[in-house]
Write an enzyme that holds these catalytic residues in place. Structure first.
Site, PDB file in Angstrom:
ATOM      1  N   ASP A   1       0.869  -1.164   0.000  1.00  0.00           N
ATOM      2  CA  ASP A   1       0.000   0.000   0.000  1.00  0.00           C
ATOM      3  C   ASP A   1       0.917   1.228   0.000  1.00  0.00           C
ATOM      4  O   ASP A   1       2.104   1.116   0.310  1.00  0.00           O
ATOM      5  CB  ASP A   1      -0.882  -0.042   1.259  1.00  0.00           C
ATOM      6  CG  ASP A   1      -1.753   1.187   1.399  1.00  0.00           C
ATOM      7  OD1 ASP A   1      -2.342   1.619   0.384  1.00  0.00           O
ATOM      8  OD2 ASP A   1      -1.838   1.732   2.528  1.00  0.00           O
TER       9      ASP A   1
ATOM     10  N   ASP B   1      -0.037   5.110   0.972  1.00  0.00           N
ATOM     11  CA  ASP B   1      -0.195   6.079   2.064  1.00  0.00           C
ATOM     12  C   ASP B   1      -0.239   5.376   3.416  1.00  0.00           C
ATOM     13  O   ASP B   1      -1.018   4.447   3.632  1.00  0.00           O
ATOM     14  CB  ASP B   1      -1.476   6.901   1.861  1.00  0.00           C
ATOM     15  CG  ASP B   1      -1.450   7.696   0.554  1.00  0.00           C
ATOM     16  OD1 ASP B   1      -0.349   8.029   0.079  1.00  0.00           O
ATOM     17  OD2 ASP B   1      -2.541   7.967   0.011  1.00  0.00           O
TER      18      ASP B   1
HETATM   19 MG   LIG Z   1      -2.795   3.181   3.650  1.00  0.00          MG
END
Ligand SMILES: [Mg+2]
Ligand SMILES: [Zn+2]
Length: 179
Positions: free
Chosen positions: A7, A9
């Site tokens: 992932d 962020d």
């Molecule tokens: Mg995230």
């Protein structure tokens, strides 16, 4: 090949409740760039799968997103590593797409691109929806305590009780490189 899916962020860069909207707002978390480089050097192919509903919300455009990802790639390259592929869901929560995590579409897209199954492929995230997308794509969910991770860990549903949890991407990379 050894694939690892990240992932973005809250795992690679600081997350923000106001969204990460520009190259300048895109700031790596401590050690994350080095962690990606270490994975590359150990032979891992590093891919990123990221919800970016800020596009659908009109908070930033494709050019701004490209600039963020150029920054990511450049920082990793400067450490001798490589981000091989970045796939993004540009949709909003009400668009009914199949790619916004917790749906598995982004991970399926990577599986098709690399022509692999995701069995045993670590998919690292800081939110429950990352773990859910990983599980439903047949990958191995891994939780980090950065970003939303501590909150996610505190509220983990029973189905994810035995998920691997690490303090940071750096710790994940160290474990994977050793394995
Ligand atoms: Mg995230
Ligand atoms: Zn989507």
């Amino acid at each position: 090949m050894r694939l690892v899916i990240l992932d973005r962020d809250g795992v690679i860069n600081r997350d923000s409740a106001e969204f990460v909207k520009s190259r300048d707002e895109w700031r790596p978390l401590p050690g994350s760039i080095e962690a990606i480089a270490a994975l590359s050097k150990a032979g891992f192919t590093v891919a990123v799968a990221s919800n970016q509903s800020g596009l659908a919300r009109g908070l930033f455009d494709r050019n701004a997103l490209r600039a963020m990802h150029r920054k990511l790639r450049r920082l990793v390259a400067a450490q001798g590593g490589r981000v091989d592929r970045i796939v993004v869901c540009p949709h909003g929560p009400d668009d009914g797409c199949s790619c916004r995590k917790p749906r598995p579409g982004l991970l399926h897209r990577l599986a098709r691109h690399y022509d692999v199954t995701l069995y045993g492929v670590p998919a690292v995230g800081d939110s429950l929806r990352d773990l859910e997308a990983a599980a439903s794509a047949g990958a191995t969910p891994v939780l980090v305590r950065t970003g939303n991770g501590r909150k996610t860990e505190a509220a983990l549903p029973d189905s994810f009780r035995d998920v691997a949890v690490y303090d940071s991407l750096e710790a994940v990379a160290r474990a994977l490189v050793r394995s």
